[in-house]
Design an enzyme around this catalytic site. Sequence first.
Site, PDB file in Angstrom:
ATOM      1  N   GLU A   1       0.682  -1.285  -0.029  1.00  0.00           N
ATOM      2  CA  GLU A   1       0.128   0.051  -0.001  1.00  0.00           C
ATOM      3  C   GLU A   1       0.815   1.279  -0.113  1.00  0.00           C
ATOM      4  O   GLU A   1       0.612   2.194  -0.634  1.00  0.00           O
ATOM      5  CB  GLU A   1      -0.813  -0.005   1.288  1.00  0.00           C
ATOM      6  CG  GLU A   1      -1.979  -0.805   0.955  1.00  0.00           C
ATOM      7  CD  GLU A   1      -2.856  -0.906   2.335  1.00  0.00           C
ATOM      8  OE1 GLU A   1      -3.166   0.512   2.853  1.00  0.00           O
ATOM      9  OE2 GLU A   1      -3.423  -1.704   3.004  1.00  0.00           O
TER      10      GLU A   1
ATOM     11  N   ASP B   1      -2.257  -4.378   3.496  1.00  0.00           N
ATOM     12  CA  ASP B   1      -2.309  -4.325   5.017  1.00  0.00           C
ATOM     13  C   ASP B   1      -2.997  -5.549   5.513  1.00  0.00           C
ATOM     14  O   ASP B   1      -4.056  -5.946   4.875  1.00  0.00           O
ATOM     15  CB  ASP B   1      -2.701  -2.949   5.621  1.00  0.00           C
ATOM     16  CG  ASP B   1      -1.747  -1.844   5.804  1.00  0.00           C
ATOM     17  OD1 ASP B   1      -0.498  -2.272   5.496  1.00  0.00           O
ATOM     18  OD2 ASP B   1      -2.129  -0.921   6.110  1.00  0.00           O
TER      19      ASP B   1
ATOM     20  N   ASP C   1      -5.630  -6.510   7.256  1.00  0.00           N
ATOM     21  CA  ASP C   1      -7.042  -6.160   7.938  1.00  0.00           C
ATOM     22  C   ASP C   1      -7.957  -6.122   6.740  1.00  0.00           C
ATOM     23  O   ASP C   1      -7.596  -6.264   5.423  1.00  0.00           O
ATOM     24  CB  ASP C   1      -7.138  -5.217   8.784  1.00  0.00           C
ATOM     25  CG  ASP C   1      -6.800  -3.551   8.147  1.00  0.00           C
ATOM     26  OD1 ASP C   1      -6.550  -3.642   6.737  1.00  0.00           O
ATOM     27  OD2 ASP C   1      -6.493  -2.719   8.801  1.00  0.00           O
TER      28      ASP C   1
ATOM     29  N   GLU D   1      -9.503  -3.396   5.372  1.00  0.00           N
ATOM     30  CA  GLU D   1      -9.363  -2.478   4.412  1.00  0.00           C
ATOM     31  C   GLU D   1      -8.295  -3.028   3.437  1.00  0.00           C
ATOM     32  O   GLU D   1      -8.316  -2.824   2.335  1.00  0.00           O
ATOM     33  CB  GLU D   1      -9.071  -1.366   5.241  1.00  0.00           C
ATOM     34  CG  GLU D   1      -9.102   0.069   4.607  1.00  0.00           C
ATOM     35  CD  GLU D   1     -10.523   0.331   4.279  1.00  0.00           C
ATOM     36  OE1 GLU D   1     -10.839   1.284   3.336  1.00  0.00           O
ATOM     37  OE2 GLU D   1     -11.405   0.404   5.270  1.00  0.00           O
TER      38      GLU D   1
ATOM     39  N   TYR E   1       1.741  -4.345  13.638  1.00  0.00           N
ATOM     40  CA  TYR E   1       0.590  -3.723  12.821  1.00  0.00           C
ATOM     41  C   TYR E   1      -0.178  -3.095  14.067  1.00  0.00           C
ATOM     42  O   TYR E   1      -0.531  -3.581  14.929  1.00  0.00           O
ATOM     43  CB  TYR E   1      -0.423  -4.711  12.043  1.00  0.00           C
ATOM     44  CG  TYR E   1      -1.410  -4.097  11.317  1.00  0.00           C
ATOM     45  CD1 TYR E   1      -0.833  -3.123  10.256  1.00  0.00           C
ATOM     46  CD2 TYR E   1      -2.611  -4.202  11.225  1.00  0.00           C
ATOM     47  CE1 TYR E   1      -1.808  -2.361   9.422  1.00  0.00           C
ATOM     48  CE2 TYR E   1      -3.702  -3.625  10.412  1.00  0.00           C
ATOM     49  CZ  TYR E   1      -3.208  -2.656   9.499  1.00  0.00           C
ATOM     50  OH  TYR E   1      -3.952  -1.964   8.995  1.00  0.00           O
TER      51      TYR E   1
ATOM     52  N   ARG F   1      -3.308  -1.738  13.947  1.00  0.00           N
ATOM     53  CA  ARG F   1      -4.927  -1.623  13.986  1.00  0.00           C
ATOM     54  C   ARG F   1      -5.201  -2.892  14.258  1.00  0.00           C
ATOM     55  O   ARG F   1      -5.470  -3.875  13.572  1.00  0.00           O
ATOM     56  CB  ARG F   1      -5.430  -1.132  12.818  1.00  0.00           C
ATOM     57  CG  ARG F   1      -5.093   0.243  12.174  1.00  0.00           C
ATOM     58  CD  ARG F   1      -5.727   0.778  11.021  1.00  0.00           C
ATOM     59  NE  ARG F   1      -5.332   2.156  10.526  1.00  0.00           N
ATOM     60  CZ  ARG F   1      -4.164   2.370   9.864  1.00  0.00           C
ATOM     61  NH1 ARG F   1      -3.510   1.345   9.478  1.00  0.00           N
ATOM     62  NH2 ARG F   1      -3.880   3.670   9.634  1.00  0.00           N
TER      63      ARG F   1
ATOM     64  N   HIS G   1      -5.391 -10.506  14.605  1.00  0.00           N
ATOM     65  CA  HIS G   1      -4.125  -9.834  14.651  1.00  0.00           C
ATOM     66  C   HIS G   1      -3.506 -10.103  16.063  1.00  0.00           C
ATOM     67  O   HIS G   1      -4.009 -10.499  17.191  1.00  0.00           O
ATOM     68  CB  HIS G   1      -4.164  -8.399  14.271  1.00  0.00           C
ATOM     69  CG  HIS G   1      -4.564  -8.285  12.910  1.00  0.00           C
ATOM     70  ND1 HIS G   1      -4.169  -9.094  11.866  1.00  0.00           N
ATOM     71  CD2 HIS G   1      -5.677  -7.385  12.623  1.00  0.00           C
ATOM     72  CE1 HIS G   1      -5.148  -8.633  10.885  1.00  0.00           C
ATOM     73  NE2 HIS G   1      -5.725  -7.446  11.278  1.00  0.00           N
TER      74      HIS G   1
END
Length: 697
Positions: free
Chosen positions: A9, A82, A84, A86, A303, A305, A350
Site C-alpha cells: 500500500e 495491510d 485487515d 481494509e 501492525y 490496527r 491480529h
Amino acid sequence: MAKNLVIVESPAKVKTIKKFLGSSYEVDASNGHVRDLPKSTLGIDIENGYEPKYITIRGKGDILSRLRKEVKKSDNIYLATDPDREGEAISWHLMKALRLDELKDKKVYRISFNEITKNAVKNSLKNPRQIDMDLVNAQQTRRILDRMVGYSISPLLWSKIKRGLSAGRVQSVALRMVCDREEEIGSFIPEEYWTLDAKLTHKGSKKPLTARFHGKGSHKVEIHSREEVDQILQDLEGKSYLVNEIRTSERVKKAPLPFTTSTLQQEASKALNFSTQKTMRIAQQLYEGVDVPGQGTIGLITYLRTDSTRVAQEAEEAAETYIRSAYGDAYAIGNSKTGTTGSKKIQDAHEAIRPTDITRTPVMLKDALPRDQFRLYQLIWKRFTASRMKPAVYETTSVKVGAGDYVFHLSASRLVFDGFMSVYVSEDDKDDEKGNALFGKMEPGEQLQLAGLEENQHFTQPPAHYTEASLVRAMEEVGIGRPSTYAPTITTILARRYVTKENKNLYVTELGEAVNMVMKKCFPSIVDTTFTANLEQLLDRVGSGDVDWKTIVENFYPDLDEAVKSAQASLENIRIADEVSDVICENCGRNMVIKYGPHGKFLACPGFPDCKNTKPYLEKIGVPCPKCGKEIVLKKTKKGRRYFGCEANPECDFMSWQKPSAEKCPQCGSYMVEKGSNLVCASETCGYRVKIQKNKQ
C-alpha cells in the site's frame, strides 16, 4: 529466472521490504486505495441488488499504468496490502483494476504479515493464499452503509442548517455521545459532603499519618454538612485515639496487557499528550519502517490496527529470554498470558501492538529516532515488556483507630517486589501510588497522639468532559467503530467544527448542537448507540462468513430511505430562517439578520450581494456586567467554545464559562453563576450556593 512483483500500500514500505528480498523481486506501492465510489453520485445501484459502482480514483491513473507495466514483466504477483479488511479490500480492488483475475499466464497471490521484518515477509511468501472475499465484503458493506447515510442525510443538513455539513454512521453517534455528556454536565446537581482526617503520630512514624473518618461503631457514616462536622468535632474533644484492629496482607498488582489500538491511543494521550490522529500517524511510521544508522530501514512495531492482546509464541519466547537476561529470572513469568480483549471482534485475528524485536531497546534507538517517534516507541516497548513480567507485590497494613464511639481508618503500603513496575508505570498506576508510606510496628490497644483534625468541604463533581482518549474508550466500550475508525471519526467531528478541543477536553459547539438536534429528531436509530453497535457486530459476522452482506444492506436501506423522506416532510415547516436582529447595518441602514457560519451564528446584512457587511453576533442574556454594569453577551472562543463576556470588551475584561446571574451572593456580595440547577457564588473562597427556584427561567 522468474520475476516476482510484490504490491504494497505505502511507498514507505517499499524500501523496507525490498532489502529483505533478492533481485528477482520487484516491490511497488499502490498508495492506498485505487478504486472507490464516485463522489458526484451515490454510486450504488439501488434497483439492482445494491451493487456498488466503483471508479478509478482521480490521480491514480499513472500509478495503475506503472503497475500494469510491472505486471507484464512478472510471472508471480503478490498482493501484500495491510493485514485487515481494509487491506483485503485494497488487494481486491487492485485485482480488478489491473485485471489480474483475467490473466491466464500469471499467478496471483495474497500475502499478509503482521510486522515488516525479514522473517515475517519471507514466511508470508512461503504461505500465500487467495483473497478472502468475506473480509472484502465486510469492508464493502461498511463503505456502502456509510455512503448511504452520508449521501442521504447530509443534503438535509445543508438545506436546514448550512452547506458543507455531513452526517455519518459512526461520526453522528460520536457527536451525540459528546452532546449527551454536555447535557449530563449541564444538568448535574452538586451535592455537599465533607471529609474529616485525623493527623496521628506514633513511635514508629517520622511524620503524622493520615487517618480518614469512617463512621460510628460498625456503621459507615457520610458527612453532609458543616453542622454534622461540628457535632463530630465536639464529640471527639478529649477523646483518646486507640488502635482497635490491625490487618496486614499482600496486594498483587497485575502487569498490564500489551497495547491494542484503543489502549495505545488512550495512554499516548495521557502520557505523551498526543491526539489520536498523531498517535496513529507516528505508529504507522514505526510500522512501515524507520531508517536506523548502521541497520538500514527497519519496521519497529507490529501492525497498529488491532483489537487483540494476543502475542505470537515466537515473541513470547523472545520476551522471556530477554527479561531473564536483563532483569533476572525472578521477573519472567514463564508461560505468558496471551488473551484477547474482545472475542467477537474481527481484528482479534491480529496480534497486540508490540516491538518487532524486544532486544531493540529504546536506549539503542534514542539517537536514531525523532523525538515523537522515540517517545511512542518507548511507550510501546515498555508496555509490551512489562506485560510479559511478573506482578508487583505490596505489603499492606490497614488499621482501625477508635476515638470514643467513632472509627477512623488508616492504611499504608510498601512495595516489596516491583515486578513489571521496574519497566513501566502507567498514568493510572501513578495515581494509585499516593498515600501513607508504611509505618513502624503498631500494637492493638496502642494510643496514638493527635497532631490535629482537618475537615474539608467537597461537592460531588459532574462527569468529566470527554477527551479524545476517553471518547475512544467510551466508543470501544459500547461497540461503536473499530480500530481503524476511532481516529478518523474524532478528526472528522473536529474538522466539521461540531466539536472543539481545549486543554484536551472536547466541547460541543453551537453548530454541533444544531446538527445533533436534527439527527436525534429525524434519524433516532442512526444516532442510537445500541443500533450502531449491533450493526458493527453484523459487519464482523460478514467478515467471518456467517452473514451475507446484501442481507444487511437490503434490511438497512429501505428504513433509511423512509426516514429521509419523513424528515424532509417534517422539516419543511421548521426551516431555519434568517432571524432579524435589532442591529442596524452601518453601511446601508438595514436591520442585520442572524446567519449560521462555520463557527456558529454571525450577523450579516440582508442586502447581500450589494452590501457585504458582516459582524460577530453578540447574544445578550439580560444580565448586567458585574464589573462595569453594561450587558453580558454570549461569545465564542476561536475554537467555538461558548463563554460569557462583557459587550464592552476590550475596555472591560469580564468573562465566565458559566452563565452569570443578576443576583448577588448574600454572603460575600460577589456575582453568582448558574451551575446545573444551582446558583453558585463565583468567589472560590465563599462556596455559597442555592438551588434555582422552579419559577425562574
